[in-house]
Design a protein around this motif. Structure first.
Motif, PDB file in Angstrom:
ATOM      1  N   LYS A  48       0.831  -1.204   0.000  1.00  0.00           N
ATOM      2  CA  LYS A  48       0.000   0.000   0.000  1.00  0.00           C
ATOM      3  C   LYS A  48       0.871   1.261   0.000  1.00  0.00           C
ATOM      4  CE  LYS A  48      -3.396   2.120   3.135  1.00  0.00           C
ATOM      5  NZ  LYS A  48      -4.210   1.860   4.345  1.00  0.00           N
ATOM      6  N   ALA A  49       1.932   1.245   0.794  1.00  0.00           N
ATOM      7  CA  ALA A  49       2.853   2.387   0.835  1.00  0.00           C
ATOM      8  C   ALA A  49       3.575   2.540  -0.502  1.00  0.00           C
ATOM      9  CB  ALA A  49       3.857   2.205   1.968  1.00  0.00           C
ATOM     10  N   ARG A  50       3.980   1.428  -1.102  1.00  0.00           N
ATOM     11  CA  ARG A  50       4.661   1.481  -2.399  1.00  0.00           C
ATOM     12  C   ARG A  50       3.777   2.129  -3.460  1.00  0.00           C
ATOM     13  NH1 ARG A  50       6.194  -3.887  -6.082  1.00  0.00           N
ATOM     14  NH2 ARG A  50       6.188  -2.768  -8.088  1.00  0.00           N
ATOM     15  N   MET A  51       2.486   1.793  -3.441  1.00  0.00           N
ATOM     16  CA  MET A  51       1.563   2.292  -4.457  1.00  0.00           C
ATOM     17  C   MET A  51       1.000   3.666  -4.117  1.00  0.00           C
ATOM     18  SD  MET A  51       1.253   0.051  -6.984  1.00  0.00           S
ATOM     19  CE  MET A  51       3.038  -0.005  -6.866  1.00  0.00           C
ATOM     20  N   GLY A  52       1.207   4.127  -2.888  1.00  0.00           N
ATOM     21  CA  GLY A  52       0.676   5.426  -2.497  1.00  0.00           C
ATOM     22  C   GLY A  52      -0.824   5.417  -2.255  1.00  0.00           C
ATOM     23  N   TRP A  53      -1.364   4.268  -1.874  1.00  0.00           N
ATOM     24  CA  TRP A  53      -2.802   4.136  -1.634  1.00  0.00           C
ATOM     25  C   TRP A  53      -3.156   4.554  -0.213  1.00  0.00           C
ATOM     26  CZ3 TRP A  53      -2.689  -1.484  -3.896  1.00  0.00           C
ATOM     27  CH2 TRP A  53      -2.681  -1.415  -5.302  1.00  0.00           C
ATOM     28  N   SER A  54      -4.410   4.953  -0.016  1.00  0.00           N
ATOM     29  CA  SER A  54      -4.829   5.435   1.298  1.00  0.00           C
ATOM     30  C   SER A  54      -6.054   4.716   1.859  1.00  0.00           C
ATOM     31  CB  SER A  54      -5.127   6.943   1.226  1.00  0.00           C
ATOM     32  OG  SER A  54      -6.154   7.202   0.274  1.00  0.00           O
ATOM     33  N   PHE A  55      -6.635   3.788   1.121  1.00  0.00           N
ATOM     34  CA  PHE A  55      -7.842   3.102   1.576  1.00  0.00           C
ATOM     35  C   PHE A  55      -7.526   2.093   2.685  1.00  0.00           C
ATOM     36  CE2 PHE A  55      -6.004   0.906  -2.044  1.00  0.00           C
ATOM     37  CZ  PHE A  55      -5.865  -0.379  -1.558  1.00  0.00           C
ATOM     38  N   ASP A  56      -8.562   1.618   3.370  1.00  0.00           N
ATOM     39  CA  ASP A  56      -8.401   0.575   4.390  1.00  0.00           C
ATOM     40  C   ASP A  56      -8.205  -0.777   3.708  1.00  0.00           C
ATOM     41  OD1 ASP A  56      -8.764   2.393   6.459  1.00  0.00           O
ATOM     42  OD2 ASP A  56     -10.938   2.113   6.470  1.00  0.00           O
TER      43      ASP A  56
END
Length: 245
Positions: free
Chosen positions: A124-132
């Motif tokens: 998630k951090a690698r992709m820059g995502w913010s969802f749960d």
């Protein structure tokens, strides 16, 4: 250059208006389908699913965040993978920024995968995502909602994916499931879709469908062979029309 009929603006408008009539037919059919979907019966969720989240254990009820509706994106990511499925990530890139808009309409959204939460958080951090994003690796959620399959199920050869319409072709497959929670805390499964059913949720594909080349997937080993994780595409110079002739 693409071989295509070239006409005047007036001739184009005639053709475009004829096509608009067909688009309206499709829109009206879709509205009927959506109403039919909302009228489907529900199934009460009797199991107490507990997931691993970045801050500890959470129940299915917790994932609603006090809202009555929950949309679950089943993301293919097995415990032994180091990254999520590239095709699932293609979908996820599209819904990441949609979450606040859904929340404004009483709907929470979450991704669920089998991989441990440490891997989910790292990717998630690698992709820059913010969802749960939570892990179902310690419960039967993925198997109950038929997006993960045991080797015994696969060996048996009885299709279960997409309500039995699609044969097995792997231990993990994509899907979306929807749930409703009453004020009393009862949870109901209201809808699931799989395979081509999730196509409508991919905004990039819908945009490509507006273009002359469309999805441009003919001749590939399989339709989504071209898809990469967002940070793995190689920079390419813009192609001129002559490259398609």
């Amino acid at each position: 250059m693409l071989q295509h009929q070239i006409v005047s603006r007036e001739q184009w408008l005639v053709a475009r208006k004829a096509h608009l009539a067909h688009e309206k037919e499709l829109s009206q059919a879709r509205e009927r389908l959506v109403a039919e979907r909302r009228a489907l019966p529900w199934v009460k969720v009797d199991k107490n699913y507990v997931f691993d989240g970045p801050n500890g254990k959470v129940t299915l009820g917790d994932l609603f965040k006090g809202r009555p509706q929950l949309v679950v994106q089943h993301v293919m990511f097995t415990p032994d993978w180091e990254a999520a499925c590239k095709s699932c990530s293609f979908w996820v890139d599209g819904f990441d920024r949609m979450v606040p808009h859904l929340a404004a309409r009483d709907t929470s959204m979450v991704a669920i995968s089998l991989a441990p939460v440490t891997k989910l958080e790292a990717f998630k951090a690698r992709m820059g995502w913010s969802f749960d994003w939570v892990s179902s690796g310690h419960n039967g959620f993925n198997y109950d909602y038929e997006v993960s399959f045991t080797q015994a199920q696969i060996d048996k050869g009885v299709p279960r994916y997409n309500f039995g319409a699609t044969p097995f072709y792997g231990p993990e497959l994509p899907g979306i499931s929807v749930f409703y929670r009453t004020e009393a805390g009862e949870i109901f499964h209201t809808y699931s879709c799989f395979a081509r059913g999730i196509d409508m949720m991919n905004a990039a594909y819908q945009y490509l469908d507006l273009t002359p080349l469309g999805r441009h997937e003919d001749g590939l080993p399989y339709p989504m062979d071209w898809v990469r994780l967002r940070d793995e595409y190689q920079p390419q110079a813009a192609k001129g029309a002559c490259c398609h002739g």
